[in-house]
Design a protein around this motif. Sequence first.
Motif, PDB file in Angstrom:
ATOM      1  N   ALA A 423       0.850  -1.193   0.000  1.00 45.45           N
ATOM      2  CA  ALA A 423       0.000   0.000   0.000  1.00 45.45           C
ATOM      3  C   ALA A 423       0.880   1.235   0.000  1.00 45.45           C
ATOM      4  O   ALA A 423       2.071   1.175   0.302  1.00 45.45           O
ATOM      5  N   SER A 428      -2.113   3.868  -4.244  1.00 42.93           N
ATOM      6  CA  SER A 428      -3.413   4.326  -3.753  1.00 42.93           C
ATOM      7  C   SER A 428      -4.289   4.865  -4.876  1.00 42.93           C
ATOM      8  O   SER A 428      -5.522   4.854  -4.764  1.00 42.93           O
ATOM      9  N   ASP A 429      -3.676   5.358  -5.953  1.00 47.62           N
ATOM     10  CA  ASP A 429      -4.438   5.957  -7.053  1.00 47.62           C
ATOM     11  C   ASP A 429      -4.656   4.997  -8.208  1.00 47.62           C
ATOM     12  O   ASP A 429      -5.257   5.372  -9.223  1.00 47.62           O
ATOM     13  N   SER A 432      -8.359  -0.931 -10.120  1.00 49.87           N
ATOM     14  CA  SER A 432      -8.184  -2.377  -9.974  1.00 49.87           C
ATOM     15  C   SER A 432      -7.732  -3.043 -11.270  1.00 49.87           C
ATOM     16  O   SER A 432      -7.197  -4.155 -11.243  1.00 49.87           O
ATOM     17  N   ARG A 454      -6.078  -6.401  -6.484  1.00 49.77           N
ATOM     18  CA  ARG A 454      -6.377  -5.331  -5.537  1.00 49.77           C
ATOM     19  C   ARG A 454      -7.368  -5.861  -4.508  1.00 49.77           C
ATOM     20  O   ARG A 454      -8.293  -6.602  -4.834  1.00 49.77           O
ATOM     21  N   ARG A 458     -10.188  -1.512  -0.229  1.00 49.25           N
ATOM     22  CA  ARG A 458      -8.993  -1.002   0.437  1.00 49.25           C
ATOM     23  C   ARG A 458      -7.984  -0.542  -0.617  1.00 49.25           C
ATOM     24  O   ARG A 458      -7.946  -1.073  -1.734  1.00 49.25           O
ATOM     25  N   ASP A 459      -7.160   0.415  -0.253  1.00 48.22           N
ATOM     26  CA  ASP A 459      -6.103   0.882  -1.153  1.00 48.22           C
ATOM     27  C   ASP A 459      -4.874  -0.001  -0.999  1.00 48.22           C
ATOM     28  O   ASP A 459      -3.766   0.471  -0.733  1.00 48.22           O
ATOM     29  N   GLU A 460      -5.066  -1.286  -1.152  1.00 48.32           N
ATOM     30  CA  GLU A 460      -3.998  -2.267  -0.984  1.00 48.32           C
ATOM     31  C   GLU A 460      -4.004  -3.241  -2.148  1.00 48.32           C
ATOM     32  O   GLU A 460      -5.052  -3.554  -2.713  1.00 48.32           O
TER      33      GLU A 460
END
Length: 499
Positions: A423, A428-429, A432, A454, A458-460
């Motif tokens: 992450a 983060s941007d 998917s 993805r 979540r931004d992970e």
Amino acid sequence: MPRHSAAQEVPAASFTFDALVEDMRRLAQTSYMAPKPVEGFLADLDYDAYQRIRFRPEQARWQEKGVAFRLHAFHPGWLFKEAVKINEVRGDAVEPMGFTTADFEYDDEELAKSIPPNAEMPGVAGFRLHTPLNRADIFDELIVFQGASYFRALGKDTLYGLSARGLAVNTGLPEGEEFPRFSEVWLRRPEPGDDSATIYAALDSPSVTGAYQFVITPGEDTTVEVTMRLFLREDIKQLGIAPLTSMFLHNGADKGNFDDFRPAVHDSEVLVLNTGKDTTLCRPLNNPPRLASSYFGAQSPRSFGLAQRNREFEHYLDAQAHYERRPSLMIEPMGDWGKGTLRLVEIPSDLEGNDNIVAYWIPEGETRAGDELAYGYRMHWGMTPPGATPQTLGRVVRLRSGHGGVAGVEADTETRKFVIDFAGGQLSDMPSDAELEPVTSAQNGEIVEAILSRVDGRDEWRLVLELRAEPDAIVEIKAVLSGYDRNLTETWVYQWINA
């Protein structure tokens, strides 16, 4: 030949670091003489007695108004059988800083009766500096020097965790490790308004002597600027510069046989090495089934260290130890260190009281008797010191491992699954369907499957690796997420012993 004392050879009216360097250069040309152990009642102190001795705070040195540092000493005896001589430098003048039994509180009545009143100490076991680190009205502990060349420091809001050493000699080698010690110390008396403290130390051992200067500046991240000069008496097979020592028992990656309510127990969780502008290596720590080492070659590293990245109480659930407040420590080389190797040593341990992690820089080339070496570096102690976490790259936020195969069905005992979550940075941007690719490798093992996706909501990004290896194989694994012609994350590396 009698052993030279640096304090005797440096004129009292002209103490300088350069003079100390010359003294240690001369000392390296003489035979090593082991320090004389303490005698009398000091030699009789056992663990129980020693634990009931404490320095009297009212006896702290440097209590003048406006002075930001105070000095406390540690009592000699028990494990600390070789006393360290302490001197004070004021201007150019130097004089011994004496301590007596009156400086200490002996809490046990029978013990107190056996202690001679106002008896002069032959030296001390070590010392610590206090400063208003967290509150302006309280002198908190800042840094401690005690035992061989060990020391540890604090940044704001942290608790003692990992330690540093002046030097490592043949650590983890079959011929046995040598522990050089700071045999004598000089503390420059701080003046009102000084925001840094300066300490000089003489290092001595059968193989090497050294002169050290430490400039300590407390803060959110406490910095310790180290200047060192080394003089080799003997050939040294492996010399470790800026050695770090820590503890790693277990975490979610592999709890081993620990039946522990706490999900993680460690002072440090990852080794970090920053090389190029946007190149960071992240090596999660292990508690291995047997002694293990990993080696990372580098040219002129920007920084390296041991980091405690997870700062959530829920990650540890320890209301006493508060591992979430243990400092990270990053080493920033001053000058060009050239080619070398960062070595990580991991020692099996079943107790959190044991330090079982060691990391240090090994300079390229042989180290021979008669060699003179010079190094400088800044140490950054704190919650988030520079370099501990990449700023522009995605980072490893979670690592888990378990049996291979599909979850919920019969386990595949022939393979091992590693789940790495990334992450931060530009991840983060990323949508998917972004064109990201995991770049992976495994030495001494086979990657059976690598799946990147993805994590919904979540931004992970999650990378799942499944590996196969021969029994007892030591497998070195590497993975980085790449896209748009560049690496988007730090490089995750890991050592798996298929025990």
